[in-house]
Design an enzyme around this catalytic site. Sequence first.
Site, PDB file in Angstrom:
ATOM      1  N   LYS A 133       0.898   4.580   6.936  1.00  0.00           N
ATOM      2  CA  LYS A 133       0.330   5.384   5.852  1.00  0.00           C
ATOM      3  C   LYS A 133       0.962   6.775   5.888  1.00  0.00           C
ATOM      4  O   LYS A 133       1.684   7.131   6.808  1.00  0.00           O
ATOM      5  CB  LYS A 133      -1.188   5.528   5.995  1.00  0.00           C
ATOM      6  CG  LYS A 133      -1.972   4.225   6.107  1.00  0.00           C
ATOM      7  CD  LYS A 133      -1.970   3.410   4.831  1.00  0.00           C
ATOM      8  CE  LYS A 133      -2.780   2.117   4.999  1.00  0.00           C
ATOM      9  NZ  LYS A 133      -2.652   1.242   3.805  1.00  0.00           N
ATOM     10  N   SER A 156       0.799  -1.232   0.000  1.00  0.00           N
ATOM     11  CA  SER A 156       0.000   0.000   0.000  1.00  0.00           C
ATOM     12  C   SER A 156       0.830   1.279   0.000  1.00  0.00           C
ATOM     13  O   SER A 156       0.302   2.349  -0.298  1.00  0.00           O
ATOM     14  CB  SER A 156      -0.952   0.020   1.200  1.00  0.00           C
ATOM     15  OG  SER A 156      -0.243   0.194   2.409  1.00  0.00           O
TER      16      SER A 156
END
Length: 225
Positions: free
Chosen positions: A109, A39
């Site tokens: 993230k 990701s």
Amino acid sequence: MKEQRPFWRELPLLVVIALLLALFIKTFLVQAFSIPSESMQNTLQKGDRVLVDKLTPWFGSESERGEVVVFHDPGDWLKNEPAPQPSAVQKALGFVGLMPSAEEKALIKRVVGVGDDTVECEGAGSLKVNGKALDEPYVFPGNTACSADPDGQFDVTVPSGHLWVTGDHRQASGDSRYHRHEPGAGMVPVDDVVGRAVVVAWPVGRLDNLPVPATLDRAATDARR
């Protein structure tokens, strides 16, 4: 003259001291974290090991736009992910911080919105923060900054004390966008942040730091004016 004890008698004490020091460093200073997915490509690859700065938050500093942060799962985001099965040795080394913890339910993230920011995506163009379109060179090649699917379209205001986070591999990241309709509305409480990832430490060929991108640094500067 005092007789010097043989090294083998000193060794257990030295091992205990080393383990206590490693545990102290992991708890208060720096912790290793293993990248579990794609990701954050191409900034981070699956299997990379990063070092996370845990010291700065102790002095009241909160995460800023552009930082890559590790945070505890804020709302069961990982419920559909397979649970790791670490060995006893991995558990022990992870506990004292000598290797990344295999059991900790944490994510990594990039912060794109902080408290009171408005973050929006319309169409497949640029992501906007406080009405300004961002130039995001770190977005995975071939991806668009905003996803054209319904969940990728949004206009949110980040509550105080929370973060809005995305993966750099936008079309392969289950981030804030895809948890908007769950408890917490996709927001990450700042209290759930473990720390900022500052260095890719392994493999050696990928050794690099993780600076704040200029586009988000400028956005932060504009917001303070």
